[in-house]
Design a protein around this motif. Structure first.
Motif, short mmCIF file in Angstrom:
data_model
loop_
_atom_site.label_atom_id
_atom_site.label_comp_id
_atom_site.label_asym_id
_atom_site.label_seq_id
_atom_site.Cartn_x
_atom_site.Cartn_y
_atom_site.Cartn_z
N GLU A 143 14.81 -13.52 -24.07
CA GLU A 143 14.38 -14.85 -24.50
C GLU A 143 14.09 -15.69 -23.27
OE1 GLU A 143 15.62 -17.19 -28.25
OE2 GLU A 143 17.06 -17.77 -26.69
N TYR A 145 12.52 -19.32 -21.53
CA TYR A 145 12.23 -20.74 -21.71
C TYR A 145 11.20 -21.18 -20.67
CZ TYR A 145 16.72 -20.72 -24.23
OH TYR A 145 17.74 -20.44 -25.10
N ASN A 236 7.98 -21.78 -30.68
CA ASN A 236 8.87 -20.64 -30.59
C ASN A 236 8.02 -19.40 -30.89
OD1 ASN A 236 10.95 -18.82 -30.53
ND2 ASN A 236 12.13 -19.74 -32.19
N ASN A 251 10.93 -13.42 -26.77
CA ASN A 251 10.76 -14.73 -27.38
C ASN A 251 10.46 -15.77 -26.30
OD1 ASN A 251 11.33 -13.81 -30.01
ND2 ASN A 251 13.52 -13.99 -29.65
N GLN A 253 9.96 -19.88 -25.68
CA GLN A 253 10.14 -21.23 -26.22
C GLN A 253 9.63 -22.26 -25.21
OE1 GLN A 253 14.09 -22.05 -27.66
NE2 GLN A 253 14.25 -20.11 -28.78
N GLU A 255 7.69 -26.60 -25.04
CA GLU A 255 7.33 -27.82 -25.77
C GLU A 255 6.15 -28.50 -25.09
OE1 GLU A 255 9.43 -31.81 -27.68
OE2 GLU A 255 10.47 -30.66 -26.12
#
Length: 642
Positions: A143, A145, A236, A251, A253, A255
């Motif tokens: 995952e 970011y 996501n 994954n 993620q 914004e």
């Protein structure tokens, strides 16, 4: 056996021999390559057909077998149900293993049940900790970011797939859900960093990545570019690499935000770190949101134990950034001491010689010679070469990481570079931290003329340091201390030095400095070289090569010396030229070129040319260019006389 990263799945067991008199087994499995380092499943209670479906990862370094020990967990004790081992050759040959494995009895005449084992090679994913903008979830390595991305701004980050296994791994299918995004292979290289055995790399971008093959023992660096967006939104998303051996699901993620927070330091974040010293860096931010923003946390992706941050006007963080203003966020501190507490290795050689045994041995040999014999030319050369090699080695040790700043509006990431600098008592003599052995060059000086240059000696440590300073000739055939030599001399205005037997002795407190003046007065037209030696109890010995050359200016005019008055320059015309002049109604103009040759070893400057003390012209003669004529050594200049 080859090396690699092996993924082991202990899936299930069936028909396990019942070790309990009442009830059924409470079974678990221990998995290991080496008995000293075991991994185990959870315990599945009251069943002889347990289902675990648990994954384990092992780094293979030449082992040829993997072991599975199955136990029944009882209160205060465990009973062995059975054991088995699997030859890793099956995995290396086929790339995967998926079998029910029997647990033989002691003599192999019967079975204590079976366990289902799946093994395959794994591709790992890494984020880029050097350029910032992306990080891995500490609890889930698959995952990632991304830092917040302002509206209409494109952001490119990189991530890496590694194949440490002894086989090539093909990407059979590739898919991603990120909108307005391009994913492209940037480059490949061997995991150990020594180039690549791949001669050419095709363009693998987006859908074409499904045709990509990651060679054994290689890493592949991919760039991920999000091409801007027009609306704030939290994403996501997923990137999927499917191989024969695994489905790698990553994954992502991030914004999209309607403002931004930027660091406003004039240059990229950079720290030069010295041993036993804490370095600081002021951090400034610009809040480009139209509302206040609260900063509540800062993270250091790597080397976190070396960093500390002091928040401006707030001991616990929670700094409020005013809208559309630049503010100091606080001070970043870096302390390299925690790095030096790690086990010794050449990768941490900036911590000291004890982290670099081979170099320390050579250094100790020179120090022993210095303590045993009189300092001579060859020993100085050895120390200068060691100093150059060591400081160059330290300089190559660079940390590239990034820091993350978390706010209630956006998360930002910025790269940070740490370079390591070995201390020198001549810190103030270096224009940079290159630390190459110093040379103090006087160039060419007129004989019997004195020129001076200063040498600044400092104490870069936290303790009192004792020094001695002397001059030595740089001539191996005639090597002796010459502090009172008339060619080079040294002196200091400091009253806290003692001069004994041609050597200056003194002490310096932390950060204190002393200045010595080196004077050079050549008496002959030859080159001179000497060593300015600084002995001390911190860096042992440092030196500066001091050199210069005595010079004279010697000018030849035509074929005669400039000082010769016995052979005048004659400007004449022959009969043919005279007849031509008779046919010219205006005054004829005769032009003569005279070659000026600098036969000296330094540049000659002609400040003016006069004719019978009349500058530039007189008695009908003139020189169009008659001032500030520069002629380098062994060069010529054609002077025009009219």
């Amino acid at each position: 056996m080859p090396n690699g990263t092996l993924e082991v799945i202990v899936a299930a067991g069936r028909r396990l021999k019942d070790e309990d008199t009442i009830g059924k087994n409470d079974a678990f499995v221990e998995v290991y390559l080496d008995k000293k380092y075991k991994q185990r499943t959870t315990t599945i209670s009251n069943t002889n057909d347990p289902v675990w479906n648990e994954r384990f990862s092992f780094n293979i370094h030449g082992e040829d077998s993997i072991h599975f020990d199955v136990y029944d967990a009882d209160i205060g004790d465990t009973d062995s149900i059975g054991k088995c081992k699997i030859k890793l050759k099956h995995v290396f040959d086929d790339g995967k293993y998926d079998e029910w494995v029997k647990l033989p009895s002691m003599f192999g005449l019967s079975s204590h049940g079976e366990i289902h084992v799946i093994m395959n090679f794994r591709v790992d994913v890494l984020s880029d900790v050097t350029s910032g903008g992306i990080r891995i979830n500490e609890t889930n390595p698959f995952e990632l970011y991304l830092a917040s991305i302002p509206i209409s701004v494109s952001r490119t980050v990189t991530f890496t797939l590694t194949n440490p296994n002894p086989i090539d791994i093909a990407i059979e299918n590739f898919h991603f859900t990120l909108p307005n995004t391009d994913i492209q292979l940037d480059y490949m290289q061997l995991i150990d960093g020594n180039g690549t055995k791949i001669k050419s790399i095709n363009l693998y971008k987006n859908e074409n990545i499904s045709q990509f093959i990651l060679p054994d023992q290689h890493l592949a660096v991919f760039s991920l570019t999000i091409n801007g967006a027009d609306q704030p939104k939290f994403h996501n998303e997923t990137i999927i690499f499917k191989t024969r051996y695994q489905i790698l699901r990553i994954n992502i993620q991030y914004e999209i935000i309607d403002g931004s927070i930027e660091l406003t330091n004039k240059t990229s974040l950079h720290i030069d770190a010295f041993p036993n010293r804490i370095e600081t860096l002021d951090i400034f931010t610009h809040n480009k949101f139209n509302v206040p923003v609260n900063v509540f946390r800062m993270d250091f992706i790597t080397y976190g134990t070396c960093f500390a941050f002091t928040w401006n006007d707030s001991p616990m963080g929670n700094v409020k950034l005013q809208p559309n203003k630049i503010q100091e966020l606080g001070k970043l501190r870096f302390n390299m001491a925690p790095l030096c507490e790690e086990p010794a290795s050449e990768a941490t050689c900036y911590c000291g010689l004890h982290h670099h045994p081979s170099f320390k041995q050579r250094w100790d040999e020179c120090v022993s010679a210095l303590n045993t014999y009189e300092l001579d030319h060859s020993l100085i050369i050895k120390f200068r070469n060691l100093w150059k090699e060591w400081t160059s080695l330290v300089r190559k040790q660079r940390i590239q990481t990034n820091i993350w700043i978390y706010t209630d509006r956006a998360n930002i990431s910025t790269p940070l570079t740490i370079d390591f600098v070995w201390p020198s008592v001549l810190d103030h003599m270096f224009s940079s931290y290159s630390r190459a052995p110093l040379i103090l060059d006087f160039q060419v000086i007129f004989i019997n003329i004195t020129k001076t240059q200063n040498i600044i000696i400092t104490n870069p440590s936290l303790n009192l340091v004792t020094y001695s300073v002397e001059l030595h000739k740089a001539d191996s055939d005639n090597f002796k201390s010459i502090i009172n030599d008339q060619i080079f001399t040294i002196s200091t205005a400091s009253k806290r030095v003692d001069l004994m037997s041609g050597t200056y002795h003194f002490h310096l407190r932390p950060t204190e400095q002393i200045t010595f003046t080196v004077s050079y007065r050549p008496t002959q037209m030859i080159k001179h070289e000497m060593y300015f030696i600084i002995r001390n109890n911190l860096t042992i010995i440092e030196s500066i090569l001091v050199r210069g050359e005595g010079g004279i200016g010697s000018l030849r005019v035509g074929h005669r010396k400039a000082t010769s008055s016995m052979s005048p320059i004659i400007i004449s015309i022959d009969e043919k030229q005279y007849k031509l002049c008779l046919n010219i109604q205006s005054n004829p103009l005769l032009r003569k070129l005279i070659t000026l040759t600098n036969t000296g070893n330094m540049k000659t400057i002609i400040y003016d040319i006069s004719f019978d003390q009349m500058k530039c012209s007189g008695h009908g003669f003139s020189a169009p260019y008659c001032t500030n004529i520069e002629i380098e050594s062994n060069e010529k200049y054609n002077l025009q006389i009219l």
